[in-house]
Design a protein around this motif. Structure first.
Motif, short mmCIF file in Angstrom:
data_model
loop_
_atom_site.label_atom_id
_atom_site.label_comp_id
_atom_site.label_asym_id
_atom_site.label_seq_id
_atom_site.Cartn_x
_atom_site.Cartn_y
_atom_site.Cartn_z
N LEU A 32 4.69 6.95 9.26
CA LEU A 32 3.92 6.15 10.40
C LEU A 32 2.39 6.32 10.57
CD1 LEU A 32 3.14 8.63 12.52
CD2 LEU A 32 5.55 8.17 13.33
N MET A 33 1.75 7.26 9.90
CA MET A 33 0.39 7.70 10.05
C MET A 33 -0.59 6.54 9.82
SD MET A 33 0.22 11.60 8.87
CE MET A 33 -1.68 11.68 9.15
N PRO A 34 -0.39 5.82 8.69
CA PRO A 34 -1.07 4.69 8.43
C PRO A 34 -0.91 3.48 9.73
CG PRO A 34 -0.01 5.19 6.19
CD PRO A 34 0.52 6.10 7.37
N LEU A 35 0.16 3.13 10.07
CA LEU A 35 0.45 2.09 10.99
C LEU A 35 -0.17 2.58 12.23
CD1 LEU A 35 2.03 -0.05 12.23
CD2 LEU A 35 4.00 1.26 12.38
N LEU A 36 -0.37 3.80 12.76
CA LEU A 36 -0.86 4.25 14.13
C LEU A 36 -2.20 4.69 14.12
CD1 LEU A 36 2.16 6.48 15.62
CD2 LEU A 36 1.65 3.91 15.88
N TYR A 37 -2.84 5.39 12.81
CA TYR A 37 -3.95 6.14 13.02
C TYR A 37 -5.01 5.50 11.96
CZ TYR A 37 -0.74 9.12 15.59
OH TYR A 37 0.16 9.63 16.61
N PHE A 38 -4.66 4.87 10.73
CA PHE A 38 -5.92 4.75 9.77
C PHE A 38 -6.31 3.42 10.19
CE2 PHE A 38 -3.46 7.63 6.78
CZ PHE A 38 -3.75 8.66 7.70
N LYS A 39 -7.75 3.45 10.30
CA LYS A 39 -8.09 1.91 10.70
C LYS A 39 -8.37 1.34 9.26
CE LYS A 39 -13.12 3.84 10.45
NZ LYS A 39 -14.39 3.89 11.15
N GLY A 40 -8.56 1.77 8.11
CA GLY A 40 -8.67 1.15 6.76
C GLY A 40 -7.36 0.33 6.78
N PHE A 41 -6.18 0.87 6.93
CA PHE A 41 -4.99 0.27 6.83
C PHE A 41 -5.01 -0.91 8.06
CE2 PHE A 41 -0.66 -0.34 8.56
CZ PHE A 41 0.16 -1.00 7.48
N HIS A 42 -5.55 -0.61 9.26
CA HIS A 42 -5.43 -1.67 10.30
C HIS A 42 -6.16 -2.80 10.08
CE1 HIS A 42 -4.83 2.04 13.23
NE2 HIS A 42 -3.72 1.57 12.78
N GLY A 43 -7.63 -2.44 9.61
CA GLY A 43 -8.47 -3.58 8.91
C GLY A 43 -7.86 -4.30 7.79
N LEU A 44 -7.26 -3.93 6.82
CA LEU A 44 -6.63 -4.40 5.77
C LEU A 44 -5.67 -5.49 6.26
CD1 LEU A 44 -6.54 -5.07 2.85
CD2 LEU A 44 -5.10 -3.03 2.57
N GLN A 45 -4.69 -4.98 7.08
CA GLN A 45 -3.57 -5.83 7.63
C GLN A 45 -3.91 -6.97 8.43
OE1 GLN A 45 -1.16 -5.01 5.78
NE2 GLN A 45 -2.32 -3.21 5.42
N ALA A 46 -5.07 -6.62 9.29
CA ALA A 46 -5.55 -7.89 10.12
C ALA A 46 -6.39 -8.74 9.13
CB ALA A 46 -6.67 -7.21 11.01
N HIS A 47 -7.00 -8.44 8.13
CA HIS A 47 -7.58 -9.32 6.99
C HIS A 47 -6.28 -10.11 6.53
CE1 HIS A 47 -9.31 -10.99 3.67
NE2 HIS A 47 -8.32 -10.38 2.92
N ARG A 48 -4.99 -9.60 6.34
CA ARG A 48 -4.17 -10.40 5.44
C ARG A 48 -3.73 -11.39 6.51
NH1 ARG A 48 -2.66 -7.80 1.33
NH2 ARG A 48 -2.87 -5.69 1.03
N LEU A 49 -3.75 -11.47 8.08
CA LEU A 49 -3.83 -12.37 8.87
C LEU A 49 -4.77 -13.34 8.77
CD1 LEU A 49 -2.25 -13.78 11.12
CD2 LEU A 49 -3.48 -12.09 12.87
N ALA A 50 -6.02 -12.94 8.84
CA ALA A 50 -7.28 -13.73 8.68
C ALA A 50 -7.03 -14.69 7.30
CB ALA A 50 -8.38 -12.83 8.88
#
Length: 279
Positions: A100-118
Protein backbone atom coordinates in the motif's frame (compact mmCIF):
# COMPACT_ATOMS: atom_id res chain seq x y z
CA UNK A 1 11.86 -12.48 -10.79
CA UNK A 2 8.67 -13.79 -9.19
CA UNK A 3 5.47 -14.29 -11.15
CA UNK A 4 3.59 -10.98 -11.50
CA UNK A 5 0.53 -10.66 -9.28
CA UNK A 6 -2.90 -9.95 -10.70
CA UNK A 7 -4.76 -6.75 -9.75
CA UNK A 8 -7.06 -8.75 -7.46
CA UNK A 9 -4.10 -10.38 -5.68
CA UNK A 10 -2.38 -7.03 -5.13
CA UNK A 11 -5.67 -5.59 -3.94
CA UNK A 12 -6.09 -8.39 -1.38
CA UNK A 13 -2.64 -7.66 0.05
CA UNK A 14 -3.32 -3.91 0.18
CA UNK A 15 -6.64 -4.37 1.98
CA UNK A 16 -5.06 -6.73 4.51
CA UNK A 17 -2.26 -4.28 5.20
CA UNK A 18 -4.69 -1.37 5.54
CA UNK A 19 -6.89 -3.26 8.00
CA UNK A 20 -3.88 -4.16 10.15
CA UNK A 21 -2.58 -0.59 10.13
CA UNK A 22 -5.99 0.87 10.95
CA UNK A 23 -6.17 -1.36 14.02
CA UNK A 24 -2.63 -0.40 15.10
CA UNK A 25 -2.95 3.36 14.57
CA UNK A 26 -6.47 4.65 15.38
CA UNK A 27 -5.52 8.23 14.37
CA UNK A 28 -5.19 7.05 10.78
CA UNK A 29 -8.10 4.60 10.75
CA UNK A 30 -10.43 6.98 8.91
CA UNK A 31 -7.69 7.67 6.33
CA UNK A 32 -7.20 3.96 5.63
CA UNK A 33 -10.93 3.41 5.38
CA UNK A 34 -11.51 6.36 3.03
CA UNK A 35 -8.50 5.55 0.83
CA UNK A 36 -8.68 1.74 0.74
CA UNK A 37 -11.13 -0.18 2.90
CA UNK A 38 -14.28 1.58 1.65
CA UNK A 39 -13.52 0.50 -1.95
CA UNK A 40 -14.24 -2.77 -3.70
CA UNK A 41 -11.39 -2.88 -6.22
CA UNK A 42 -7.88 -1.58 -6.80
CA UNK A 43 -9.17 0.58 -9.67
CA UNK A 44 -11.72 2.20 -7.34
CA UNK A 45 -9.09 2.96 -4.71
CA UNK A 46 -6.49 4.33 -7.13
CA UNK A 47 -9.00 6.54 -8.94
CA UNK A 48 -10.33 7.87 -5.61
CA UNK A 49 -6.92 8.61 -4.14
CA UNK A 50 -5.50 10.30 -7.24
CA UNK A 51 -8.67 12.32 -7.77
CA UNK A 52 -8.47 13.54 -4.18
CA UNK A 53 -4.86 14.62 -4.66
CA UNK A 54 -5.59 16.38 -7.97
CA UNK A 55 -8.81 18.05 -6.83
CA UNK A 56 -9.31 21.70 -7.84
CA UNK A 57 -12.10 24.24 -8.21
CA UNK A 58 -11.80 24.04 -11.99
CA UNK A 59 -12.09 20.25 -12.19
CA UNK A 60 -13.32 18.69 -8.92
CA UNK A 61 -12.23 15.30 -7.66
CA UNK A 62 -15.48 13.61 -8.68
CA UNK A 63 -14.98 14.57 -12.32
CA UNK A 64 -11.37 13.38 -12.35
CA UNK A 65 -12.39 10.10 -10.76
CA UNK A 66 -15.09 9.48 -13.37
CA UNK A 67 -12.60 10.03 -16.18
CA UNK A 68 -10.04 7.76 -14.52
CA UNK A 69 -12.57 4.94 -14.12
CA UNK A 70 -13.57 5.39 -17.75
CA UNK A 71 -9.94 5.04 -18.81
CA UNK A 72 -9.40 1.95 -16.65
CA UNK A 73 -12.53 0.34 -18.10
CA UNK A 74 -11.69 1.06 -21.73
CA UNK A 75 -7.97 0.33 -21.45
CA UNK A 76 -7.26 -2.59 -19.04
CA UNK A 77 -3.55 -2.22 -19.74
CA UNK A 78 -3.47 0.84 -17.49
CA UNK A 79 -4.36 -1.24 -14.42
CA UNK A 80 -1.89 -3.95 -15.39
CA UNK A 81 0.83 -1.32 -15.73
CA UNK A 82 0.11 0.27 -12.35
CA UNK A 83 0.27 -3.19 -10.75
CA UNK A 84 3.72 -3.73 -12.24
CA UNK A 85 4.68 -0.27 -10.94
CA UNK A 86 3.59 -1.20 -7.40
CA UNK A 87 5.66 -4.37 -7.58
CA UNK A 88 8.62 -2.37 -8.88
CA UNK A 89 8.63 -0.16 -5.80
CA UNK A 90 8.32 -3.16 -3.50
CA UNK A 91 11.20 -4.96 -5.21
CA UNK A 92 13.63 -2.06 -5.68
CA UNK A 93 13.02 0.53 -2.94
CA UNK A 94 14.46 -0.49 0.45
CA UNK A 95 12.04 1.94 2.12
CA UNK A 96 9.00 0.18 0.65
CA UNK A 97 7.94 -2.84 2.70
CA UNK A 98 4.18 -2.85 2.03
CA UNK A 99 2.11 -2.95 -1.12
CA UNK A 100 0.00 0.00 0.00
CA UNK A 101 2.94 2.38 0.41
CA UNK A 102 3.27 3.46 -3.26
CA UNK A 103 -0.50 3.90 -3.54
CA UNK A 104 -0.77 6.09 -0.44
CA UNK A 105 2.56 7.86 -0.04
CA UNK A 106 4.91 7.89 -3.06
CA UNK A 107 4.45 10.89 -5.32
CA UNK A 108 6.55 9.28 -8.06
CA UNK A 109 3.90 6.57 -8.26
CA UNK A 110 1.08 9.12 -8.03
CA UNK A 111 2.49 11.28 -10.80
CA UNK A 112 3.12 8.29 -13.05
CA UNK A 113 -0.42 6.92 -12.69
CA UNK A 114 -1.89 10.39 -13.28
CA UNK A 115 0.29 10.57 -16.40
CA UNK A 116 -1.15 7.25 -17.58
CA UNK A 117 -4.60 8.89 -17.42
CA UNK A 118 -3.36 12.01 -19.25
CA UNK A 119 -1.70 9.84 -21.91
CA UNK A 120 -4.96 7.95 -22.45
CA UNK A 121 -6.78 11.26 -22.87
CA UNK A 122 -4.09 12.41 -25.32
CA UNK A 123 -4.71 9.30 -27.42
CA UNK A 124 -8.48 9.93 -27.29
CA UNK A 125 -7.86 13.41 -28.72
CA UNK A 126 -9.04 14.99 -25.44
CA UNK A 127 -5.89 17.04 -25.40
CA UNK A 128 -7.19 20.06 -23.52
CA UNK A 129 -8.00 17.93 -20.45
CA UNK A 130 -4.73 16.00 -20.85
CA UNK A 131 -2.72 19.23 -20.75
CA UNK A 132 -4.75 20.46 -17.79
CA UNK A 133 -3.88 17.28 -15.91
CA UNK A 134 -0.21 17.68 -16.85
CA UNK A 135 -0.25 21.08 -15.20
CA UNK A 136 -1.98 19.71 -12.09
CA UNK A 137 0.53 16.85 -11.87
CA UNK A 138 3.40 19.32 -12.10
CA UNK A 139 2.01 21.57 -9.37
CA UNK A 140 0.97 18.73 -7.06
CA UNK A 141 3.79 16.20 -7.42
CA UNK A 142 6.63 18.46 -8.66
CA UNK A 143 7.28 16.32 -11.72
CA UNK A 144 6.43 17.26 -15.31
CA UNK A 145 5.58 14.53 -17.83
CA UNK A 146 4.06 15.54 -21.15
CA UNK A 147 0.89 13.51 -21.86
CA UNK A 148 2.30 12.50 -25.25
CA UNK A 149 5.25 10.64 -23.68
CA UNK A 150 5.04 6.83 -23.89
CA UNK A 151 6.03 5.03 -20.71
CA UNK A 152 6.17 1.28 -20.16
CA UNK A 153 5.30 -0.75 -17.06
CA UNK A 154 7.30 -1.79 -14.02
CA UNK A 155 8.56 1.79 -13.63
CA UNK A 156 10.01 3.18 -10.41
CA UNK A 157 10.48 6.95 -10.18
CA UNK A 158 12.11 7.34 -6.77
CA UNK A 159 11.49 10.62 -4.88
CA UNK A 160 10.43 12.11 -8.26
CA UNK A 161 10.98 15.81 -7.47
CA UNK A 162 12.24 17.61 -10.56
CA UNK A 163 11.66 14.79 -13.06
CA UNK A 164 10.91 16.12 -16.56
CA UNK A 165 9.91 13.91 -19.52
CA UNK A 166 9.21 15.49 -22.91
CA UNK A 167 6.44 14.92 -25.43
CA UNK A 168 8.14 12.45 -27.79
CA UNK A 169 10.11 10.56 -25.14
CA UNK A 170 9.71 6.79 -24.94
CA UNK A 171 10.55 4.80 -21.79
CA UNK A 172 10.71 0.99 -21.88
CA UNK A 173 9.63 -1.51 -19.25
CA UNK A 174 11.32 -2.01 -15.87
CA UNK A 175 13.16 1.32 -15.92
CA UNK A 176 14.22 3.00 -12.68
CA UNK A 177 15.00 6.69 -12.36
CA UNK A 178 15.66 9.02 -9.46
CA UNK A 179 14.87 12.65 -8.74
CA UNK A 180 15.83 15.52 -11.06
CA UNK A 181 16.14 13.30 -14.14
CA UNK A 182 15.41 15.05 -17.46
CA UNK A 183 14.45 13.36 -20.72
CA UNK A 184 14.43 16.52 -22.77
CA UNK A 185 15.00 18.09 -26.14
CA UNK A 186 18.25 19.68 -27.28
CA UNK A 187 16.83 22.77 -28.98
CA UNK A 188 13.64 24.32 -30.33
CA UNK A 189 13.13 21.95 -33.23
CA UNK A 190 9.72 20.36 -33.75
CA UNK A 191 8.92 16.70 -34.30
CA UNK A 192 10.58 13.68 -32.71
CA UNK A 193 13.07 15.37 -30.40
CA UNK A 194 13.25 13.47 -27.12
CA UNK A 195 15.17 10.40 -25.87
CA UNK A 196 14.21 6.77 -26.34
CA UNK A 197 15.03 4.70 -23.25
CA UNK A 198 15.28 0.91 -23.55
CA UNK A 199 14.14 -1.75 -21.10
CA UNK A 200 15.71 -2.25 -17.65
CA UNK A 201 17.70 1.01 -17.78
CA UNK A 202 18.87 2.71 -14.57
CA UNK A 203 19.01 6.54 -14.65
CA UNK A 204 20.62 7.99 -11.53
CA UNK A 205 19.78 11.25 -9.77
CA UNK A 206 20.18 14.46 -11.71
CA UNK A 207 21.01 12.86 -15.07
CA UNK A 208 20.03 14.80 -18.18
CA UNK A 209 19.43 12.88 -21.42
CA UNK A 210 18.85 15.34 -24.24
CA UNK A 211 17.72 15.02 -27.84
CA UNK A 212 16.37 12.24 -30.03
CA UNK A 213 18.97 9.71 -28.92
CA UNK A 214 18.76 6.08 -27.81
CA UNK A 215 19.78 4.52 -24.51
CA UNK A 216 19.96 0.77 -25.05
CA UNK A 217 18.48 -1.98 -22.92
CA UNK A 218 20.10 -2.55 -19.52
CA UNK A 219 22.30 0.54 -19.74
CA UNK A 220 23.21 2.74 -16.77
CA UNK A 221 23.43 6.54 -16.64
CA UNK A 222 25.50 7.96 -13.79
CA UNK A 223 24.28 10.66 -11.41
CA UNK A 224 24.58 14.19 -12.76
CA UNK A 225 25.58 13.07 -16.24
CA UNK A 226 24.59 14.96 -19.39
CA UNK A 227 23.96 12.48 -22.22
CA UNK A 228 24.01 13.90 -25.75
CA UNK A 229 24.78 10.77 -27.79
CA UNK A 230 23.47 7.20 -28.01
CA UNK A 231 24.41 4.81 -25.22
CA UNK A 232 24.67 1.17 -26.37
CA UNK A 233 22.90 -1.62 -24.52
CA UNK A 234 24.60 -2.92 -21.37
CA UNK A 235 26.94 0.07 -21.18
CA UNK A 236 27.55 2.60 -18.39
CA UNK A 237 27.78 6.30 -19.27
CA UNK A 238 28.95 9.05 -16.89
CA UNK A 239 30.22 12.62 -17.03
CA UNK A 240 29.51 16.02 -18.59
CA UNK A 241 29.20 15.41 -21.45
CA UNK A 242 28.70 11.72 -20.75
CA UNK A 243 30.98 9.08 -22.21
CA UNK A 244 30.76 5.31 -22.06
CA UNK A 245 33.25 4.04 -19.50
CA UNK A 246 32.59 0.33 -19.22
CA UNK A 247 30.31 -2.52 -20.05
CA UNK A 248 27.82 -3.27 -17.32
CA UNK A 249 28.12 -6.80 -15.98
CA UNK A 250 24.67 -6.55 -14.42
CA UNK A 251 21.87 -8.23 -16.32
CA UNK A 252 19.10 -5.76 -15.45
CA UNK A 253 20.37 -2.56 -13.79
CA UNK A 254 16.88 -1.03 -13.78
CA UNK A 255 15.73 -3.79 -11.48
CA UNK A 256 18.93 -4.31 -9.51
CA UNK A 257 19.49 -0.60 -8.71
CA UNK A 258 23.28 -0.92 -8.95
CA UNK A 259 24.58 2.65 -8.95
CA UNK A 260 28.20 1.92 -8.02
CA UNK A 261 30.72 2.00 -10.85
CA UNK A 262 32.39 -1.12 -9.43
CA UNK A 263 29.14 -3.01 -10.21
CA UNK A 264 28.44 -3.55 -6.54
CA UNK A 265 25.22 -2.12 -5.04
CA UNK A 266 25.53 0.98 -2.89
CA UNK A 267 23.86 1.08 0.49
CA UNK A 268 21.50 -1.61 1.69
CA UNK A 269 21.42 -5.05 0.17
CA UNK A 270 18.66 -5.93 -2.24
CA UNK A 271 15.28 -6.10 -0.56
CA UNK A 272 12.71 -8.75 -1.35
CA UNK A 273 9.12 -7.67 -2.03
CA UNK A 274 6.55 -8.01 0.77
CA UNK A 275 5.49 -11.59 1.37
CA UNK A 276 1.87 -12.56 1.44
CA UNK A 277 0.75 -13.57 4.93
CA UNK A 278 -1.51 -16.49 5.62
CA UNK A 279 -4.79 -15.87 7.41
Amino acid sequence: MSTPLSPSEIWQHIRREAAELAACEPALASFYHASILNHDTLADAVSYHLATLLDSQAVPAMSIREVFLQALTQEPGIEQALCRDIEAYCERDPACNQFLMPLLYFKGFHGLQAHRLAHWLWGQDRRALALYLQNQISQTFHMDIHPGARIGSGIMIDHATGVVIGETAVVGDNVSMLHSVTLGGSGNSKGDRHPKIGHCVLISAGAKILGNIHVGDCARIGAGSVVLEDVPAHQTAVGVPARVIKQSVRDEPGREMTHGMDDSPLGDAAVSPPKATEH
